[in-house]
Scaffold this motif. Structure first.
Motif, mmCIF file in Angstrom:
data_model
loop_
_atom_site.group_PDB
_atom_site.id
_atom_site.type_symbol
_atom_site.label_atom_id
_atom_site.label_comp_id
_atom_site.label_asym_id
_atom_site.label_seq_id
_atom_site.Cartn_x
_atom_site.Cartn_y
_atom_site.Cartn_z
ATOM 1 N N TRP A 185 -10.547 1.917 0.702
ATOM 2 C CA TRP A 185 -10.640 0.655 -0.046
ATOM 3 C C TRP A 185 -10.950 -0.437 0.967
ATOM 4 O O TRP A 185 -10.146 -0.706 1.864
ATOM 5 C CB TRP A 185 -9.343 0.361 -0.782
ATOM 6 N N LEU A 230 -7.335 -2.021 -7.594
ATOM 7 C CA LEU A 230 -6.941 -2.426 -6.247
ATOM 8 C C LEU A 230 -7.297 -3.880 -5.925
ATOM 9 O O LEU A 230 -7.138 -4.302 -4.780
ATOM 10 C CB LEU A 230 -7.596 -1.497 -5.214
ATOM 11 N N ARG A 254 0.822 -1.205 0.000
ATOM 12 C CA ARG A 254 0.000 0.000 0.000
ATOM 13 C C ARG A 254 0.860 1.260 0.000
ATOM 14 O O ARG A 254 0.448 2.306 -0.510
ATOM 15 C CB ARG A 254 -0.933 -0.021 1.212
#
Length: 235
Positions: free
Chosen positions: A130, A106, A84
């Protein structure tokens, strides 16, 4: 990456401060410095494991700060597609942050939250989440805000921390010195939930504070385990 606070100073300036909470066994990060990548000037502390970062600024007039987890806690998988912290760096480089967020693929990336400050046209504060399946983009009000990582704190403790932050605002002048004291001292004397966190095997290892005042942009970094401090003026 556990606790993040945002303080607007006016319609163009702000202070954003991040306490980084990770396992104490994780490789030590490098202090902030300036880089140039793909023709974009970046400033960030570098993660010692993956080479990404949890907080950084760029010449695209942008700051991005990462918190682990989405809205609720989750069980981590053994492997993910990418770190990330590398996503933070990529988004710092894009021309338009809204387009950059929408274009992100993602699938296979662990859940995370981004706090984004963009000052290209006007000062904008954006929260991006997310949750492992969907993206959520929210334009936030330019008012004091606090985030706590869902991987470390449940809703009850998150509310406790919001209460501490509100109480702090009532009795403190808003400046970088005082918000750094909040990140050091806020809590009830319980190191498992205080902002300066210690859970024996992991806890707060550093505090990074970015300030923008008029044309001055700077980053203050403190390694709380080694008691080392540094300051980077960003051109």
């Amino acid at each position: 990456m556990c606790t993040v606070t945002f303080l607007p100073l006016n319609k163009t300036d702000f202070i954003l401060t991040s306490s980084r909470d990770i396992p104490f066994s994780r490789q030590k990060a490098l202090p902030p410095k300036a880089y140039e990548e793909d023709g974009v000037k970046l400033s960030y502390p570098k993660d010692g494991k993956a080479g990404g970062s949890w907080i950084g600024t760029s010449s695209k007039n942008r700051l991005i700060c990462l918190l682990n987890g989405g809205f609720v806690d989750h069980i981590s998988l053994i492997n993910y597609k990418m770190s990330r912290g590398l996503i933070v760096k990529e988004l710092l480089k894009v021309e338009n942050i809204q387009n950059g967020l929408e274009a992100l693929n993602l699938i296979g990336v662990e859940q995370f939250t981004l706090v984004i400050v963009d000052w290209n046209k006007t000062l904008e504060l954006i929260e991006f989440v997310w949750d492992g399946e969907n993206k959520y983009i929210k334009n936030m009000e330019l008012e004091p805000q606090i985030w706590s990582s869902s991987t470390l704190y449940d809703d009850r403790v998150k509310q406790l921390r919001r209460n501490w932050f509100e109480q702090w605002q009532q009795v403190n002048k808003i400046n970088q010195e005082n918000i750094l004291k909040f990140h050091h001292n806020a809590g009830i004397g319980d190191p498992t939930i205080d902002v300066m966190m210690d859970r024996k095997l992991g806890g707060t290892v550093s505090i990074t504070s970015v300030y923008k005042e008029k044309k001055c942009l700077g980053m203050v970094y403190e390694d709380v385990k080694e008691h080392e401090k540094s300051k980077l003026i960003i051109e």
